[in-house]
Design an enzyme around this catalytic site. Structure first.
Site, PDB file in Angstrom:
ATOM      1  N   SER A  95       0.832  -1.207   0.000  1.00  0.00           N
ATOM      2  CA  SER A  95       0.000   0.000   0.000  1.00  0.00           C
ATOM      3  C   SER A  95       0.871   1.263   0.000  1.00  0.00           C
ATOM      4  CB  SER A  95      -0.958  -0.050   1.183  1.00  0.00           C
ATOM      5  OG  SER A  95      -2.011   0.872   1.035  1.00  0.00           O
ATOM      6  N   ASP A 224      -9.595  -5.476  -4.495  1.00  0.00           N
ATOM      7  CA  ASP A 224      -9.032  -4.484  -3.582  1.00  0.00           C
ATOM      8  C   ASP A 224      -9.982  -3.288  -3.515  1.00  0.00           C
ATOM      9  OD1 ASP A 224      -7.495  -2.416  -2.368  1.00  0.00           O
ATOM     10  OD2 ASP A 224      -5.640  -3.363  -3.051  1.00  0.00           O
ATOM     11  N   HIS A 252      -7.385  -5.905  -0.259  1.00  0.00           N
ATOM     12  CA  HIS A 252      -6.222  -5.037  -0.067  1.00  0.00           C
ATOM     13  C   HIS A 252      -5.236  -5.640   0.929  1.00  0.00           C
ATOM     14  CE1 HIS A 252      -4.055  -1.281  -0.237  1.00  0.00           C
ATOM     15  NE2 HIS A 252      -4.097  -1.162   1.075  1.00  0.00           N
TER      16      HIS A 252
END
Length: 272
Positions: A95, A224, A252
């Site tokens: 991320s 995601d 995610h």
């Protein structure tokens, strides 16, 4: 506890276990090095040296008043890797950490970074603008900022549902995973988390991606809900030496919920 003090006096906490080729793990917003537990254990047992740090303002690092931007994050990593004299390293980012990896690699990685991995990453750019019409509207990030500033404790519980796909029909919800996300988030500084939203949503990594010659693995879940698949997979359009692995149905937070699959595929690519 292991810490280094960087140029502006901020203390950066890190874990450093094992020997062998180093793998450096970069966590996402608003978490800490603890988010990599499943990977640290796995790769330690595979004979690698594993390192993970808490970004400034996150986890056990200093709650610094300034420096909550991608250039400073990358500079902090450069000071850490220099202090540990890491060479031939593999840098893995999840991320926001994916953005940190590619910015660090582009600016400081020559001669030190062997490979890079972007998992559910915010690269190449998240926010919608004239040059990125398919991005996420700024209003979404304004909402994250507002909830972080005014309702952080509750928001950090609520966001775990889409983060891990626990809001999907038939999902097996792990309360322990949700609690651990909240625990990590609440360890950090509210100002750092608030300002980091701009860093992960508005930083443009397109030139960083273009400048990197080393092999880069892009891993992204097709379900995601935090960094949409079409954004993360788009990093491939800017990489000279990239490989994409996509995961139907994965969320995610797949390094945690799907650790067995992610670890296996990552190890295979490292050894390829």
């Amino acid at each position: 506890m292991s810490k280094i003090k960087v140029k502006d006096g901020t203390e950066i906490y890190y874990k450093d276990w094992g020997t062998g080729q180093p793998i450096v793990f970069h966590h996402g917003w608003p978490l800490s090095a603890d988010d990599w537990d499943a990977q640290l254990m796995f790769f330690l047992q595979q004979g690698f040296r594993v390192i993970a740090h808490d970004r400034r303002g996150h986890g056990r690092s200093s709650q610094s008043p300034t420096g909550h931007n991608m250039d400073t994050y990358a500079a902090d990593v450069a000071e850490l890797t220099n202090a540990l004299d890491l060479k031939d390293a593999i840098h893995v980012g999840h991320s926001t950490g994916g953005g940190e990896v590619i910015r660090y690699t582009a600016k400081y990685g020559k001669g030190r970074v062997a490979r890079a991995v972007l998992i559910s990453a915010v690269t190449p750019i998240m926010v919608q603008n004239e040059s990125n019409p398919d991005g996420v509207p700024i209003a979404v990030f304004d909402d994250i900022r507002n909830n972080t500033a005014k309702h952080r404790s509750q928001f950090y519980q609520d966001i775990t549902l889409p983060f891990y796909g626990f809001n999907r029909e038939g999902a097996k919800v792990s309360q322990g995973i949700r609690d651990n996300w909240w625990r990590q988030g609440m360890m950090g500084a509210i100002n750092a988390h608030y300002e980091c939203v701009k860093a992960f949503s508005e930083t443009d990594f397109r030139e960083d991606l273009k400048s990197v010659d080393i092999p880069v693995l892009v891993m992204h879940g097709e379900d995601d809900q935090i960094v949409p698949y079409n954004i993360g997979a788009n990093a491939m359009n800017f990489l000279k030496n990239g490989k994409l692995i996509s995961y139907p149905g994965f969320p995610h937070g797949m390094p945690t919920t799907e650790a067995e699959t992610i670890n296996k595929d990552l190890l295979a690519w490292i050894r390829s």
